[in-house]
Design a protein around this motif. Structure first.
Motif, PDB file in Angstrom:
ATOM      1  N   PRO A 218       0.814  -1.206   0.000  1.00 42.17           N
ATOM      2  CA  PRO A 218       0.000   0.000   0.000  1.00 42.17           C
ATOM      3  C   PRO A 218       0.852   1.262   0.000  1.00 42.17           C
ATOM      4  N   ASP A 219       0.348   2.292  -0.628  1.00 41.24           N
ATOM      5  CA  ASP A 219       0.901   3.650  -0.526  1.00 41.24           C
ATOM      6  C   ASP A 219       2.321   3.790  -1.053  1.00 41.24           C
ATOM      7  N   VAL A 220       2.690   3.037  -2.103  1.00 41.02           N
ATOM      8  CA  VAL A 220       4.034   3.197  -2.655  1.00 41.02           C
ATOM      9  C   VAL A 220       4.036   3.940  -3.990  1.00 41.02           C
ATOM     10  N   ASP A 221       2.899   4.483  -4.401  1.00 45.21           N
ATOM     11  CA  ASP A 221       2.927   5.359  -5.565  1.00 45.21           C
ATOM     12  C   ASP A 221       3.533   6.699  -5.145  1.00 45.21           C
ATOM     13  N   MET A 222       4.122   7.412  -6.083  1.00 46.41           N
ATOM     14  CA  MET A 222       4.892   8.613  -5.779  1.00 46.41           C
ATOM     15  C   MET A 222       4.041   9.693  -5.088  1.00 46.41           C
ATOM     16  N   ASN A 223       2.809   9.875  -5.518  1.00 46.22           N
ATOM     17  CA  ASN A 223       1.979  10.921  -4.928  1.00 46.22           C
ATOM     18  C   ASN A 223       1.666  10.637  -3.461  1.00 46.22           C
ATOM     19  N   THR A 224       1.344   9.390  -3.164  1.00 45.62           N
ATOM     20  CA  THR A 224       1.030   9.034  -1.778  1.00 45.62           C
ATOM     21  C   THR A 224       2.266   9.130  -0.899  1.00 45.62           C
ATOM     22  N   LEU A 225       3.399   8.664  -1.419  1.00 44.01           N
ATOM     23  CA  LEU A 225       4.638   8.762  -0.652  1.00 44.01           C
ATOM     24  C   LEU A 225       4.984  10.215  -0.352  1.00 44.01           C
ATOM     25  N   GLU A 226       4.783  11.076  -1.331  1.00 40.09           N
ATOM     26  CA  GLU A 226       5.087  12.488  -1.097  1.00 40.09           C
ATOM     27  C   GLU A 226       4.172  13.075  -0.019  1.00 40.09           C
ATOM     28  N   ALA A 227       2.902  12.695  -0.053  1.00 40.86           N
ATOM     29  CA  ALA A 227       1.971  13.185   0.966  1.00 40.86           C
ATOM     30  C   ALA A 227       2.371  12.703   2.362  1.00 40.86           C
ATOM     31  N   LEU A 228       2.755  11.441   2.462  1.00 40.75           N
ATOM     32  CA  LEU A 228       3.192  10.913   3.759  1.00 40.75           C
ATOM     33  C   LEU A 228       4.427  11.644   4.258  1.00 40.75           C
ATOM     34  N   LEU A 229       5.371  11.887   3.358  1.00 37.23           N
ATOM     35  CA  LEU A 229       6.601  12.579   3.741  1.00 37.23           C
ATOM     36  C   LEU A 229       6.333  14.019   4.127  1.00 37.23           C
ATOM     37  N   ASN A 230       5.471  14.692   3.371  1.00 35.32           N
ATOM     38  CA  ASN A 230       5.156  16.081   3.707  1.00 35.32           C
ATOM     39  C   ASN A 230       4.580  16.204   5.106  1.00 35.32           C
ATOM     40  N   ASP A 231       3.865  15.188   5.529  1.00 34.26           N
ATOM     41  CA  ASP A 231       3.240  15.243   6.848  1.00 34.26           C
ATOM     42  C   ASP A 231       4.275  15.349   7.961  1.00 34.26           C
ATOM     43  N   VAL A 232       5.457  14.757   7.752  1.00 35.66           N
ATOM     44  CA  VAL A 232       6.492  14.810   8.796  1.00 35.66           C
ATOM     45  C   VAL A 232       7.676  15.699   8.410  1.00 35.66           C
ATOM     46  N   SER A 233       7.689  16.226   7.160  1.00 34.71           N
ATOM     47  CA  SER A 233       8.858  16.943   6.672  1.00 34.71           C
ATOM     48  C   SER A 233       8.594  18.373   6.253  1.00 34.71           C
TER      49      SER A 233
ATOM     50  N   MET B   5       7.860  14.469  13.446  1.00 32.82           N
ATOM     51  CA  MET B   5       7.339  13.284  14.138  1.00 32.82           C
ATOM     52  C   MET B   5       7.560  12.051  13.250  1.00 32.82           C
ATOM     53  N   HIS B   6       8.820  11.647  13.160  1.00 32.68           N
ATOM     54  CA  HIS B   6       9.202  10.574  12.258  1.00 32.68           C
ATOM     55  C   HIS B   6       8.695   9.218  12.726  1.00 32.68           C
ATOM     56  N   TRP B   7       8.608   8.305  11.785  1.00 32.55           N
ATOM     57  CA  TRP B   7       8.064   6.986  12.072  1.00 32.55           C
ATOM     58  C   TRP B   7       9.154   6.056  12.602  1.00 32.55           C
ATOM     59  N   ALA B   8       8.766   5.190  13.514  1.00 32.41           N
ATOM     60  CA  ALA B   8       9.658   4.121  13.950  1.00 32.41           C
ATOM     61  C   ALA B   8       9.736   3.068  12.844  1.00 32.41           C
ATOM     62  N   PRO B   9      10.852   2.334  12.743  1.00 29.55           N
ATOM     63  CA  PRO B   9      10.953   1.286  11.712  1.00 29.55           C
ATOM     64  C   PRO B   9       9.802   0.295  11.745  1.00 29.55           C
ATOM     65  N   ALA B  10       9.327  -0.037  12.934  1.00 26.76           N
ATOM     66  CA  ALA B  10       8.214  -0.989  13.037  1.00 26.76           C
ATOM     67  C   ALA B  10       6.956  -0.436  12.385  1.00 26.76           C
ATOM     68  N   ARG B  11       6.738   0.870  12.532  1.00 27.27           N
ATOM     69  CA  ARG B  11       5.564   1.475  11.899  1.00 27.27           C
ATOM     70  C   ARG B  11       5.705   1.461  10.381  1.00 27.27           C
ATOM     71  N   VAL B  12       6.903   1.725   9.889  1.00 24.68           N
ATOM     72  CA  VAL B  12       7.148   1.663   8.451  1.00 24.68           C
ATOM     73  C   VAL B  12       6.857   0.260   7.931  1.00 24.68           C
ATOM     74  N   ALA B  13       7.382  -0.741   8.639  1.00 25.63           N
ATOM     75  CA  ALA B  13       7.176  -2.127   8.217  1.00 25.63           C
ATOM     76  C   ALA B  13       5.695  -2.487   8.210  1.00 25.63           C
ATOM     77  N   GLU B  14       4.994  -2.083   9.236  1.00 30.51           N
ATOM     78  CA  GLU B  14       3.570  -2.412   9.332  1.00 30.51           C
ATOM     79  C   GLU B  14       2.761  -1.690   8.258  1.00 30.51           C
ATOM     80  N   HIS B  15       3.081  -0.412   8.047  1.00 32.88           N
ATOM     81  CA  HIS B  15       2.289   0.385   7.107  1.00 32.88           C
ATOM     82  C   HIS B  15       2.421  -0.121   5.680  1.00 32.88           C
ATOM     83  N   PHE B  16       3.642  -0.505   5.285  1.00 34.42           N
ATOM     84  CA  PHE B  16       3.879  -0.867   3.897  1.00 34.42           C
ATOM     85  C   PHE B  16       3.790  -2.376   3.638  1.00 34.42           C
TER      86      PHE B  16
END
Length: 633
Positions: free
Chosen positions: A56-71, A80-91
């Motif tokens: 899920p969420d690996v298209d460029m537009n979605t990734l940019e939106a996720l990154l903008n939220d923390v960057s 408010m960066h994500w922990a590795p476990a959250r990254v693993a679970e989300h994707f």
């Protein structure tokens, strides 16, 4: 000899329940150059089928939106960066995808014990005969021969899936891509995985002359760049406060290696407190600091990166060396990404045998590093491919991983290249997609064109000028790599400044010469000096040029910015592009308005007021960056 497994009978396959009509999932429209079809593949040969499940969420537009939220500095979740476990679970692919694909395979007559799912749920694995696979995917498999090398591949031209399965599968290997090779590939046959090999076509520093006498004053920075010159150019004056919480990561690819005696030679001249200091080695896939071969081709890159990075961040700050790949197989960017994030190891099918070092290596490193390395807050890499060297699927897969690292708070820097609008080794594109020195089409670099990394170009102190005079785009020995991607769309953070540049400074080239859609990723993002670096290599000082120099210098400055934030109890800066392009950071860079980046028989693009695809936003004003980032949440 190929192993055999029992074949399912055609009757059993025909009797399998059809849940939905079959539709084409993928098709190859032409063969890569040099390949020809030679025969049908043997029906009883075994194929290691790998079904890369849709994440899920690996298209460029979605990734940019996720990154903008923390960057993005205006986001309430900035930092408010994500922990590795959250990254693993989300994707991770959904349980629904795993169930749908495994159920479909079993319904087609394959025993349950033959179907396996990876621990990350990234792919479903099945060893099946060619006959079974052809029936499963409604296709035919052929063996193809590569005339120049004599290698053989197995592939199909197209394949089908049930319509209800299509949304759950990103890709299947081996199918239309030339990734399944009959027989072991020799490491020397690939031009891509040999990133650390001299002359492999990747970005590498240029040695222009030896140095008989080192100038210690600022009046000669137009002839020799030293740490003192860089501090004066960019206002670098900082001693770490929170060094224990911080690190600068420098990436090198075996057989590139630093020489300890050279480090001490450099430190003795520019910072005696560092004599005896060494980077903290983090070996990836058998990476070793080799001492078998010593010359500029093998030691220049690593010495340059470490000498300036360690001196600028001072002896108080740890510098981590990611030494990637063993001496037998070598490595690629993907091998490093495997080690930094375990979710990448099998993402979209895993590493590509044509471009990546495949481990375990029977003749070398016996393991495979997957999620074994905690990434530094800033990771600087002075290597790069031509974007055209790699398929869009390969670059997109890798680019998505840089976005994941950004979500985890990692700043990833890549050098933009040393040949202006041309690619490594000065090659340009031809209309048929080939790359030659006689080509006329601009040839952008990768990973610089990935919108989720920060690409670093090169500037120079002009001949006869002082450190207080404006720099220009580098035009001595090398030219700052820059231009427009042929594979990645323009990210939101660039749209205003790039549109302004193209409107005010329309490039005088036909649309057939570069990506003139006005909708593609522009690079570099920022720059730093890349000319006349005094570097100790193999027992003597020399003058070195390249974005290979500017990139670790920017990495050192951003590491010190991180220190300032960490000392205030704040998070690392992470993915910086949405911030540095924002209105809040206007005035944080020295605008470079003179110079071009020639290549492909042209003068390239022109530096101009504001952003330009030669030097990006400009060179850092270090005190201003510390001030502005310290004020952010």
């Amino acid at each position: 000899m190929l192993s055999l497994i029992p074949l399912l009978t055609l009757a059993a396959l025909a009797a399998a329940q059809t849940i939905s009509p079959s539709v084409q999932h993928a098709k190859r429209h032409h063969l890569p150059g040099g390949w020809s079809r030679v025969r049908r593949h043997e029906p009883d040969a075994v194929l290691p089928l790998r079904f890369g499940l849709t994440q899920p969420d690996v298209d460029m537009n979605t990734l940019e939106a996720l990154l903008n939220d923390v960057s993005h500095p205006d986001s309430p979740n900035y930092g408010m960066h994500w922990a590795p476990a959250r990254v693993a679970e989300h994707f991770a692919p959904s349980d629904e995808a795993v169930h749908a694909v495994t159920s479909w395979i079993k319904e087609r007559g394959f025993a349950q014990e033959r179907v396996r799912v990876s621990k990350t749920k990234g792919w479903v694995m099945l060893n099946a005969s060619v006959a079974e696979t052809e029936a499963l995917l409604n296709t035919e498999y052929h063996v193809y021969a590569h005339e120049p090398s004599g290698k053989e591949h197995v592939a199909c031209d197209e394949y089908q899936l049930p319509a209800h399965i299509v949304p759950h599968i990103q890709m299947i290997q081996p199918t239309i891509d030339f990734n399944a090779i009959l027989g072991k590939r020799a490491a020397s046959t690939s031009t891509h995985i040999t990133l650390g090999q001299p002359g492999a076509g990747t970005v590498s520093p240029k040695l222009a002359a030896t140095v008989s006498a080192i100038f210690s004053d600022l009046d000669n920075c137009h002839q020799q760049i030293t740490p003192t010159c860089l501090r004066a150019l960019y206002g670098i004056s900082y001693l770490p406060i929170a060094a224990a919480k911080n690190s600068l990561g420098i990436v090198e690819y075996t057989p590139q290696a630093y020489r300890p005696t050279d480090l001490d030679m450099f430190f003795s001249e520019f910072d005696p407190t560092l004599v005896g200091a060494r980077p903290e080695l983090q070996s990836v896939d058998g990476g070793v600091v080799q001492n078998v071969t010593a010359n500029f081709g093998f030691n220049g890159e690593s010495n340059l990166d470490l000498e300036f990075a360690m001196t600028l961040v001072t002896a108080q700050q740890k510098v981590t060396l990611y030494q990637v790949g063993d001496l037998v197989m070598g490595a690629s960017f993907n091998n490093l990404l495997d080690a930094l994030d375990s979710t990448f190891c099998s993402f979209r099918g895993g590493d590509d045998p044509e471009n990546d070092g495949i481990y375990p290596d029977p003749s070398g490193y016996q393991g495979k590093d997957c999620g074994t390395i905690t990434p530094a807050n800033v990771v600087s890499t002075s290597y790069g491919y031509n974007e055209a060297d790699l398929s869009p699927a390969y670059t997109a897969r890798q680019c998505a991983e840089y976005a994941k690292l950004g979500l985890m708070g990692v700043t990833v820097l890549y050098s933009s290249g040393d040949n202006g609008v041309a690619g490594n080794s000065g090659v340009c594109l031809n209309p048929d997609g080939t790359q030659t020195t006689a080509g006329k089409i601009f040839n952008p670099s990768f990973p610089s064109t990935c919108p989720f990394v920060t690409a670093v170009g090169a500037t120079q102190v002009n001949p006869g000028a002082s450190v207080t005079d404006p720099e220009s785009a580098c035009a001595q020995v090398i030219f700052s790599g820059g231009g427009f991607s042929n594979q990645f769309a323009m990210p939101d953070y660039q749209k205003g400044v790039v549109t302004s540049y193209l409107t005010t400074n329309p490039p005088p080239y036909a649309s057939t010469i570069y990506n003139a859609t006005n909708a593609s990723r522009a690079f570099p993002d920022i720059s730093a000096n890349g000319a006349n670096y005094v570097v100790a290599v193999d027992g003597e000082f020399g003058l070195v040029f390249g974005t290979s120099a500017s990139t670790p210098v920017v990495g050192a400055m951003l590491t010190m910015v991180n220190d300032a934030r960490l000392a205030l109890g704040k998070s690392p800066i992470g993915f910086i592009n949405p911030t540095i392009y924002s209105p809040a950071f206007r005035g944080a860079f020295n605008d470079i308005t003179t110079g071009t980046n020639p290549g492909c028989g042209t003068v390239g693009f022109a530096a101009a007021t504001g952003f330009d695809p030669v030097t990006g936003l400009g060179t850092p004003k270090f005190p201003k960056l510390v001030e502005l980032w310290s004020q952010l949440k």
